[in-house]
Design an enzyme around this catalytic site. Structure first.
Site, PDB file in Angstrom:
ATOM      1  CB  CYS A  26      -0.906  -0.018   1.233  1.00 36.90           C
ATOM      2  SG  CYS A  26      -2.072   1.367   1.311  1.00 36.90           S
ATOM      3  CG  ASP A  75      -0.704   4.010   5.371  1.00 36.63           C
ATOM      4  OD1 ASP A  75       0.218   4.500   6.052  1.00 36.63           O
ATOM      5  OD2 ASP A  75      -1.899   4.019   5.728  1.00 36.63           O
ATOM      6  NE  ARG A 118      -0.802   4.930   8.750  1.00 40.22           N
ATOM      7  CZ  ARG A 118      -2.062   4.680   9.103  1.00 40.22           C
ATOM      8  NH1 ARG A 118      -2.459   4.897  10.346  1.00 40.22           N
ATOM      9  NH2 ARG A 118      -2.924   4.218   8.207  1.00 40.22           N
ATOM     10  CG  HIS A 121      -1.667  -1.185   5.967  1.00 42.77           C
ATOM     11  ND1 HIS A 121      -2.267  -0.226   6.754  1.00 42.77           N
ATOM     12  CD2 HIS A 121      -1.704  -0.715   4.705  1.00 42.77           C
ATOM     13  CE1 HIS A 121      -2.645   0.790   5.991  1.00 42.77           C
ATOM     14  NE2 HIS A 121      -2.311   0.515   4.748  1.00 42.77           N
ATOM     15  CB  CYS A 179      -5.789  -0.405   4.533  1.00 44.27           C
ATOM     16  SG  CYS A 179      -5.585   0.218   2.850  1.00 44.27           S
TER      17      CYS A 179
END
Length: 200
Positions: free
Chosen positions: A41, A43, A45, A97, A100
């Site tokens: 992803c 993302d 993080r 994750h 998400c």
């Protein structure tokens, strides 16, 4: 934080790396030979290198919203083809994750603009598992489960793509794995959906 500060951070980082390992960048520039392709992803993080403890050059990375793989995405398919045919990676790791926001937007049918078109792929996964998801008592549980189901679906899509099928047909050692990362504890979990044409 300003862009100027990012550049200053980069200089400080590069100087620190050279101080501890003077040959680091010259060694890194000479070759890229990863054994792993990470499809994850976007993302911020979930940084692939950092959470797996791998150095630059050890993992080839493709990221998009909600770690989706579809047969019409030439960007993702080209990354897979390059990784499999040119870099000869041994493992493709499809990693989602928990938490998400893309999966949550798909689940709740939240209006997100243009990205709604992309997230329709995750909505399709939710529709395929509608009964299971409806049987969960709370939205947090449904969100968590859809994150897992989405990984499983994307492992299937990776396994069906031409580059992977061709590699398996020629007996190239290659395995596709489905993992999920938990933002709450920083741990990766194997969802036990690996596929391969031989031991890899």
């Amino acid at each position: 934080m300003s862009l100027h500060q990012l550049l200053a951070n980069n200089r400080a980082w590069a100087e620190g790396v050279v101080a501890s390992d003077p040959e680091y960048f010259s060694r890194l520039a000479r070759q890229q030979s990863p054994q792993y392709l990470w499809i994850g992803c976007s993302d911020s993080r979930v940084p692939a290198n950092q959470i797996t403890g791998l150095a630059p050059g050890e993992v080839f990375v493709h990221r998009n919203i909600a770690n989706v793989v579809v047969h019409t995405d030439l960007n993702c398919l080209s990354v897979i083809q390059f990784a499999v045919d040119i870099l000869k990676v041994r493992h493709i790791i499809l990693c989602g994750h928990y938490g998400c926001s893309g999966v949550l937007a798909a689940l709740s049918r939240q209006r997100t603009g243009l990205s709604e078109n992309w997230l329709r792929h995750v909505q399709d996964v939710a529709a395929q598992h509608e009964r299971e998801l409806a049987g969960l008592s709370d939205e947090a549980g449904r969100h968590r489960r859809l994150c897992e189901l989405n990984v499983r679906a994307q492992v299937h899509h990776v396994s069906e793509c031409t580059s992977v099928q061709d590699a398996w047909a020629r007996k190239q050692l290659l395995a596709v794995h489905g993992w999920i990362y938990d933002l709450q504890d920083g741990l990766l979990r194997d969802l036990q959906v690996s596929r391969s044409a031989g031991a890899a």
